[in-house]
Structures are given as C-alpha cells and as structure tokens.
Scaffold this motif. Structure first.
Motif, mmCIF file in Angstrom:
data_model
loop_
_atom_site.group_PDB
_atom_site.id
_atom_site.type_symbol
_atom_site.label_atom_id
_atom_site.label_comp_id
_atom_site.label_asym_id
_atom_site.label_seq_id
_atom_site.Cartn_x
_atom_site.Cartn_y
_atom_site.Cartn_z
ATOM 1 N N PHE A 11 -2.903 0.307 -5.501
ATOM 2 C CA PHE A 11 -1.827 0.346 -4.509
ATOM 3 C C PHE A 11 -1.534 1.755 -3.995
ATOM 4 O O PHE A 11 -0.868 1.911 -2.977
ATOM 5 C CB PHE A 11 -0.555 -0.277 -5.100
ATOM 6 N N ALA A 12 -2.012 2.784 -4.709
ATOM 7 C CA ALA A 12 -1.788 4.153 -4.248
ATOM 8 C C ALA A 12 -2.610 4.479 -3.016
ATOM 9 O O ALA A 12 -2.338 5.470 -2.321
ATOM 10 C CB ALA A 12 -2.111 5.139 -5.370
ATOM 11 N N GLY A 13 -3.618 3.684 -2.747
ATOM 12 C CA GLY A 13 -4.407 3.888 -1.539
ATOM 13 C C GLY A 13 -5.403 5.017 -1.653
ATOM 14 O O GLY A 13 -5.673 5.540 -2.737
ATOM 15 N N ALA A 52 -11.505 -10.731 5.087
ATOM 16 C CA ALA A 52 -10.111 -10.830 4.656
ATOM 17 C C ALA A 52 -9.217 -11.234 5.823
ATOM 18 O O ALA A 52 -8.289 -12.038 5.658
ATOM 19 C CB ALA A 52 -9.659 -9.500 4.072
ATOM 20 N N ARG A 53 -9.489 -10.718 7.016
ATOM 21 C CA ARG A 53 -8.681 -11.076 8.191
ATOM 22 C C ARG A 53 -8.813 -12.567 8.504
ATOM 23 O O ARG A 53 -7.819 -13.245 8.790
ATOM 24 C CB ARG A 53 -9.124 -10.256 9.391
ATOM 25 N N PHE A 65 -10.341 -7.217 -2.915
ATOM 26 C CA PHE A 65 -9.880 -6.782 -1.592
ATOM 27 C C PHE A 65 -10.244 -5.327 -1.302
ATOM 28 O O PHE A 65 -10.055 -4.863 -0.174
ATOM 29 C CB PHE A 65 -8.361 -6.961 -1.482
ATOM 30 N N ASP A 66 -10.731 -4.608 -2.315
ATOM 31 C CA ASP A 66 -11.116 -3.203 -2.125
ATOM 32 C C ASP A 66 -12.507 -3.179 -1.511
ATOM 33 O O ASP A 66 -13.521 -3.026 -2.194
ATOM 34 C CB ASP A 66 -11.086 -2.478 -3.465
ATOM 35 N N SER A 67 -12.567 -3.313 -0.205
ATOM 36 C CA SER A 67 -13.839 -3.539 0.491
ATOM 37 C C SER A 67 -14.813 -2.378 0.362
ATOM 38 O O SER A 67 -16.027 -2.584 0.334
ATOM 39 C CB SER A 67 -13.574 -3.835 1.972
ATOM 40 N N ASP A 68 -14.297 -1.157 0.297
ATOM 41 C CA ASP A 68 -15.194 0.012 0.266
ATOM 42 C C ASP A 68 -15.387 0.569 -1.143
ATOM 43 O O ASP A 68 -15.951 1.645 -1.313
ATOM 44 C CB ASP A 68 -14.674 1.111 1.196
ATOM 45 N N LYS A 69 -14.905 -0.141 -2.146
ATOM 46 C CA LYS A 69 -15.048 0.256 -3.548
ATOM 47 C C LYS A 69 -14.494 1.658 -3.815
ATOM 48 O O LYS A 69 -14.978 2.379 -4.683
ATOM 49 C CB LYS A 69 -16.526 0.200 -3.967
ATOM 50 N N SER A 70 -13.451 2.053 -3.084
ATOM 51 C CA SER A 70 -12.871 3.387 -3.247
ATOM 52 C C SER A 70 -11.901 3.469 -4.415
ATOM 53 O O SER A 70 -11.479 4.552 -4.807
ATOM 54 C CB SER A 70 -12.137 3.784 -1.963
ATOM 55 N N ASP A 90 -4.014 0.428 3.868
ATOM 56 C CA ASP A 90 -2.777 -0.268 4.243
ATOM 57 C C ASP A 90 -3.054 -1.724 4.607
ATOM 58 O O ASP A 90 -2.296 -2.627 4.223
ATOM 59 C CB ASP A 90 -2.111 0.446 5.422
ATOM 60 N N GLU A 91 -4.156 -1.978 5.341
ATOM 61 C CA GLU A 91 -4.472 -3.340 5.746
ATOM 62 C C GLU A 91 -4.857 -4.179 4.539
ATOM 63 O O GLU A 91 -4.400 -5.326 4.401
ATOM 64 C CB GLU A 91 -5.604 -3.339 6.769
#
Length: 763
Positions: free
Chosen positions: A551-553, A677-678, A595-600, A605-606
């Motif tokens: 959640f920290a982004g 996800a959208r 939901f972490d699409s880029d594995k970062s 935010d989206e």
C-alpha cells in the motif's frame, strides 16, 4: 609570736640539712651492706655530699632535681650505661633526653613514666641503648617536641602511643626495621622541610595519628602487613613528603574507605590502591589537583547516606564504575571523569547505584569490566535519550548515524553542568532497560554492533532531533520495539530489518518519525497484532511488512490515503473476536499480490484502487470477509488473470480445502495486468445491482456463475469472451429495467437461465 617564728626558721634549716639524707635512708639496705650492689642513682642523688664526680656535677644536679624518686632513674641509668659505670657522655645523653621531656627540671610522675617507657622501647632486646638507637630515639622525640625542643605531657603521650604502635611483633621494643619504618612515616608527614627541620607541627601529628589509627586494627598495634599497606597508599599521594593539601585528601579518602568500623583492612586497602591506581599519573603519584578533582569528588558521590564513610556495597560500586570508565588503558582522565559524572548524576537522587552499575554492565560486551570509547559513547547517548527533555547530557554529541560513528567517537565532551541534569525517573529507567534488553542478545550484553543498531532505531523516534525523548517519544519507542521483539523478547536481525522497513513506510523522506507518524504506525501495527498480546509473531510481522509495502506504493511511503485504504482492506479480515484473523489476512495478502502488475512490491494508485474496491465488493454489506467470499474473490481473479493461472489456482485450492494459511506469494512470473484489472472492475460493477458497492450472496454467486460460464473449459476469460459476457450483461441489466433490488435479482435469474441454456445447447 617571736618564739614561733624562731622555731619555724629552725625547722626549715633542719629540713635543708636532711634533704640529702633521704635517699641514703631509702637505700639503707645498700648502705648497711645487706645488698651486693648499690643503686646507680645513689651517687647522683647524694651529689651535694661530694660523692658525685666533679665532671658530672652539672648533670647530677639536673637529675637530682628532675627525679624525686630513684626507681625510674635507676632503670634509666642501667639502660644508658649497660649496667656499667655511667660515663660522662652517657650521663650527658641521659640529661639531654630528660630535658626533652621537661625544660624546667621537674618531671611529673606521668612524664617520668613516659620517659622510661620511651627509652625502653628504643633500647631493644639487650636493654642497652646503643648509639644508633639513641640517635633514632633523639630524632623521633625531636619530631614531636616542636620549636621549644620540649615535650608537653600531651605531646609525650601522643609520641609514645605512636611509637608503641610500631612494635609490630608486640615484644615491647623496636628493632632496627621497626625503627626505620617509624622514621620513614615521620619524614613523610613532616612535609617539605629542610633536613635540619623535620619537626611535626600539631596538625601533622594529628593527621598522622589518625592515619595510623585507621590501620592499627582491633589490637591498636600496627603489623608489618598493615604498615606496608599504609605506606603504599600514603606514598601514592606523595613519595617524599606530604603537603597540607595532599595530607587532607589522603585523610579524607582513608576515612571514606575505612568504613563505619574505621578500619583499613586488607579489602579496604586493596580497593583503595586499585582505585587510586586508575587515577594516578605516569609518575605513579596522585598530585593534589588530581586527587581533589578525580578522587575526593567521585568518592563523595557514592556516599549515598552522606555519613562520611563508604560501606562495603558503596565501595564496591565506586570501584566498579571507575574501572568501567578508566577503559583499557586503566587511566582515569578528566574526560573519563566527566562522562562518569554524567551517568552518576542521572541516578544520584535516589542513589540507585547498584541499578546504575547493572545498566552500565550491559554495554560492556566482552565483560572485562572496562568500557571502550565507543561503548561509553553508546551508553551516554542511550541514557540521554531516555533521561528526557530536561535531562541535558551533552550538547556536543551529534545526531547519531551508524555510518558516521567515527564522527560521534571524536566529539569533544563539554564541561559538566550539574544544573542541566536531573535523574532518571523509575519508569524511564525501567523503559530503557526494556528497550536495551530487546537488543542485547542472548548474552544480555550489548555488542558495539547491537548498540549502534539500537541507537539507530532510537534516532528514528527523535522527532525534534534533540536526542532526548519526551514522554510520547519514549512511549512510542518502547511499544514499537516490544512489538517487533516478539514473544521471546529479543530482536533478531530479521525483526530489526522488518522494524526498520515499517518505520520507513511511515517516517517520510527524513526517516525520522514525527509524533503523528509514530501514532499512525502504532495504530497500524496494533491492527496486525491478532492476539492483542503486544508483540508480533513471525506471521503477524511478515503480513504487516508485506501489507505496508503493497500500500505504500512506488515511493514506499504511506500517505494518509494509502494508510486509510490498507486499514479498510484489512478491517474486512477481522474474526469473530474483533481481532484480525491471520488466516484471512494471509489470504488477503495473496490476493493483493496479484494486483501488483509490475512486480515492484508496491501498488500504484490505480492498482490500490482496484484492490480496495474489489475487497469492498466481496466483503458484502456486513463488511466482513468470510471463507466463501475470499474463495470467490480469488476465483474471479483467476478467471481474469490469464498469465497467473497457476498461482490463482493454488490460492483457490487452499481456500476450497478450508486451509487459507497459504504462504505469501513471492516472485510471481505473471499477475493481473492493469488492463485486465480494469476489465474485471467493469464487470464487478455490473453486478452491483443496488449500487451500494457491496455484493450480497446472490450478486456474488451470479458474478461467479456468469464468469465461469463464459470462461469455458480453459477457465480463463479471453478478451472475446469478456466482450460477449459484457453484451449479455447489458442486455439483461440495463437502464430502466433495474429499478429495485428485487427486480434486479429477477432479471439476474433470467439472465443466468439463458446463459445455462446456451451452455447446454452449445455442448
């Protein structure tokens, strides 16, 4: 009257004529021949009758006047003459010594006894006063006789009492070694004077007498070991002679160490020797200035009951503290003293010095009883943090940073100002001990590495960067470290790493927690303490860290909106008892990871919005996720996430089997893309028939049935299948057709009926 006067005059004449016959009458046994030998004093006491040799007339006259009875004189003559005829020189020496006891030719009985006892003491075993013995006695008497060269009765008594204490073996006389030791002590206390002037003044005699009294034991007599201890200690203060200041410090120190019993026994002497040994200079001597600043002042600090003496416990605590701060070089310098006083001042009000030593001991990692420079700095900084706002320790200590530890070690300590210090309160000390205990490992000793890590963590809570915690900051650091120490109460490397990560999520760019940030962090940590015991187990800690990271982004810093979303998502995972259910929380983390699409490791935010909305939909109107809702949410994610089929299947499998303790997904090769996800969110919104952003059971079942129907045998929704499903949904659930929840459910039922028939016909 005339007759009376005449008779009185005659009587006085008769007394004058008979005065010389008194001794003869007293010694009539000798005169009548009944004794073989005449007393040696007879010839002298009858000198007026012409029996005294002419060469000794002056001496005879003095001795006749000084001695009213022959007993002491007989013995003195024997000692001076060796039971031989008294020579002129011996007679002169006897007179010389006698004059030292009284210049006025009259010896009181007390003085006669003191004179005789003194001569016997110096005459030795043979009872003959040899040349060196006479010279030694003369020198000793001269040290006490003062400027008038004569001993008062009090001076004579003091001198004899001191001389008698040097009879180490108690045989009644001084041998050559005992006399030598006596002369050495007299010279030491005579101060810096000329060789011709070694008399002791009243103050020097009084001080020397007190020093001897402290060492003479219960028998009031020095033994050789006791004297050696006394001389060794005295010599440290000055090897040649003691000046007034040095004598004062020596006495003050001895009084403290002699204790309530006023006895410098072996233990007391050894402790003092060791203490002074840590403070003396390179020459092995403790000068007056060093003694005043480095010894007396420190000793007073440990006199906890202010009675002017140290009991055994106080003495041992004092020695222990000085050993700690003297360091490896075993040399207590001024900076060491300043540092030690800073520590002592924090404990001084209640004199809890035993607790102080225990606190210091934790920082002595190798247990050698000495603090290295870095260990001492770490101790001081830790105490400074917990002493609080009004307890100034050292303004020159820089902000602590482990990477700049060298700078910290090189700081210059400012002069101690006691007005800027106050003591550690009981609760502050207890909380400091708690925190230190979390970091000090299984050996309960802080290594330099452990201390630096602890100080790094403490620095993160110092919001105003003054290196002093107020009550709120101190409470925050205690609670946080307790949470991460776990049930065993010890923070290991993994727990430290996780704690730093969590603090970093809340502390912003400066990595220093302000009070509001610390409050938010603790509120979040408490959310993941599923059993409410104030500590995090491994699972609780892991889920906390992963959740904060998601959640920290991308910036890995939780802003208020992100924190609010995380709190909302995990509030859906509470159990029946109102605490977070860890099985649900683990399943939630597994789903969030998709939901972490880029594995970062962090949600954009989206992505975060998709997660929050999805969880809200599936939590339903009661806002609580049960096992079936978690299972359906994981299943929907599996249908839309083309590239993460294996992971989603695993999550669903564990939930279906009733085991939602599925391990956190890591290093996934495939996840929900943003586009997927959208599209999933669009479909979810279609099934929120009453637009309350919460699925009831029928809406959720319809969504899952519809999605599974269009996914086909491969259990994944292609773009074409999603488009077709969208058309069907819009046909049945569109516009004015949906005016009430009941109507919507009817339409939903019709739609599912047609979908089922279509599947049957197609097959």
């Amino acid at each position: 009257r005339k007759v009376l006067l005449y008779m009185s005059a005659m009587l006085l004449q008769i007394i004058w004529l008979l005065r010389g016959q008194v001794a003869v009458w007293a010694h009539r046994p000798y005169v009548s021949g009944k004794c073989q030998k005449q007393p040696p004093s007879l010839i002298l006491l009858t000198s007026n009758r012409g029996k005294c040799p002419g060469s000794l007339h002056k001496e005879c006259s003095f001795l006749e006047s000084a001695f009213r009875h022959a007993t002491e004189l007989d013995m003195l003559i024997d000692i001076f003459s060796g039971n031989q005829t008294l020579t002129e020189k011996e007679a002169q020496e006897l007179v010389q010594i006698t004059r030292r006891f009284d210049q006025h030719n009259i010896l009181t009985p007390t003085k006669r006894k003191l004179l005789l006892d003194t001569v016997i003491m110096f005459a030795g075993e043979d009872k003959k006063l040899q040349r060196d013995e006479f010279e030694g006695m003369t020198k000793v008497i001269g040290s006490f006789s003062g400027a008038d060269k004569s001993l008062s009765e009090e001076e004579a008594k003091t001198m004899f009492d001191i001389v008698k204490k040097f009879d180490f073996d108690g045989n009644g006389w001084l041998d050559g070694e005992e006399l030598k030791e006596l002369e050495a002590l007299l010279k030491l206390f005579a101060g810096k004077k000329s060789k011709q002037d070694e008399e002791l003044n009243a103050h020097e005699i009084k001080d020397m007498e007190e020093v001897i009294d402290l060492f003479d034991g219960k028998e009031n007599r020095l033994t050789k070991p006791r004297f050696d201890r006394m001389l060794n200690i005295t010599n440290i203060f000055k090897k040649e002679a003691l000046r007034m200041t040095e004598r004062s410090v020596l006495l003050s120190t001895l009084r403290y160490f002699a204790g309530p019993n006023r006895d410098m026994g072996e233990c007391e002497a050894n402790d003092l020797l060791e203490l002074v040994g840590l403070m003396k200079g390179e020459d092995g001597i403790l000068d007056a200035e060093e003694a005043n600043t480095m010894l007396t002042e420190i000793i007073k600090l440990f006199d906890t009951d202010n009675n002017g003496v140290l009991d055994e416990e106080e003495r041992k605590l004092l020695l222990k503290m000085v050993q700690y701060f003297a360091g490896d070089d075993k040399n207590m310098e001024e900076t060491d003293l300043i540092d030690m006083k800073k520590v002592i001042d924090l404990f001084d009000e209640k004199h809890e010095f035993d607790i102080m030593v225990e606190a210091v001991n934790v920082f002595d990692h190798n247990g050698d009883g000495k603090l290295k420079k870095e260990e001492r700095d770490n101790l001081l900084l830790t105490l400074q943090y917990f002493a609080g706002e009004v307890k100034q320790i050292d303004n020159n200590v820089k902000e602590h940073d482990p990477e700049e530890n060298a700078d910290l070690e090189d700081h210059e300590l400012q002069e101690h100002d006691p007005e800027e210090n106050s003591e550690l309160e009981d609760h502050e000390l207890q909380e400091m001990n708690l925190v230190v205990g979390y970091f000090d490992g299984v050996d309960n000793k802080l290594s330099t590495e452990e201390a630096l890590i602890m100080l790094e963590v403490l620095n993160m809570f110092d919001g105003d960067r003054n290196q002093k915690f107020d009550d709120v900051e101190r409470d925050d650091v205690v609670k946080t470290t307790r949470f991460f120490a776990g049930v065993d109460g010890k923070i290991d490397k993994d727990e430290i790493a996780d704690m730093k990560k969590v603090i970093g999520f809340f502390s912003g760019e400066d990595k220093i927690l302000q009070k509001e940030e610390a409050t938010s962090m603790l509120t979040t940590i408490e959310l993941f303490d599923s059993d409410g015991n104030g500590s995090l187990d491994d699972q609780e800690r892991t889920i906390l860290v992963q959740s904060c990271r998601y959640f920290a982004g991308d910036d890995q810093s939780l802003d208020p909106r992100e924190l609010s979303d995380m709190t909302e998502v995990f509030s859906y995972c509470d159990g029946e008892d109102g605490w977070l259910n860890m099985e649900k929380a683990q399943a939630a983390v597994d789903i969030i990871d998709l939901f972490d699409s880029d594995k970062s490791g962090g949600l954009s935010d989206e992505e975060r919005g998709h997660v929050t909305k999805t969880f809200k939909f599936f939590a339903g109107e009661d806002k609580k996720l049960d096992a079936s809702e978690l299972k359906d949410m994981a299943a929907i994610t599996k249908l839309f996430g083309h590239k993460d089929k294996d992971l989603a299947s695993a999550v669903v499998h564990h939930i279906v089997k009733g085991n939602i303790k599925h391990p956190v997904a890591q290093n996934h090769q495939n996840r929900l893309s943003v586009t997927e996800a959208r599209e999933m969110m669009e479909i979810l919104e279609y099934f929120d028939l009453d637009l309350n952003e919460a699925f009831d059971d029928k809406e959720r079942d319809a969504l899952l049935t519809m999605a599974k129907s269009f996914a086909g045998e491969d259990e994944k929704l292609s773009q074409e299948e999603i488009n077709e499903m969208r058309k069907v949904i819009k046909f049945f659930l569109h516009g004015d057709n949906v005016r009430s929840k009941a109507k919507a459910h009817d339409l939903l039922r019709d739609m599912l009926t047609h979908v089922s028939v279509g599947q049957y016909n197609e097959s």
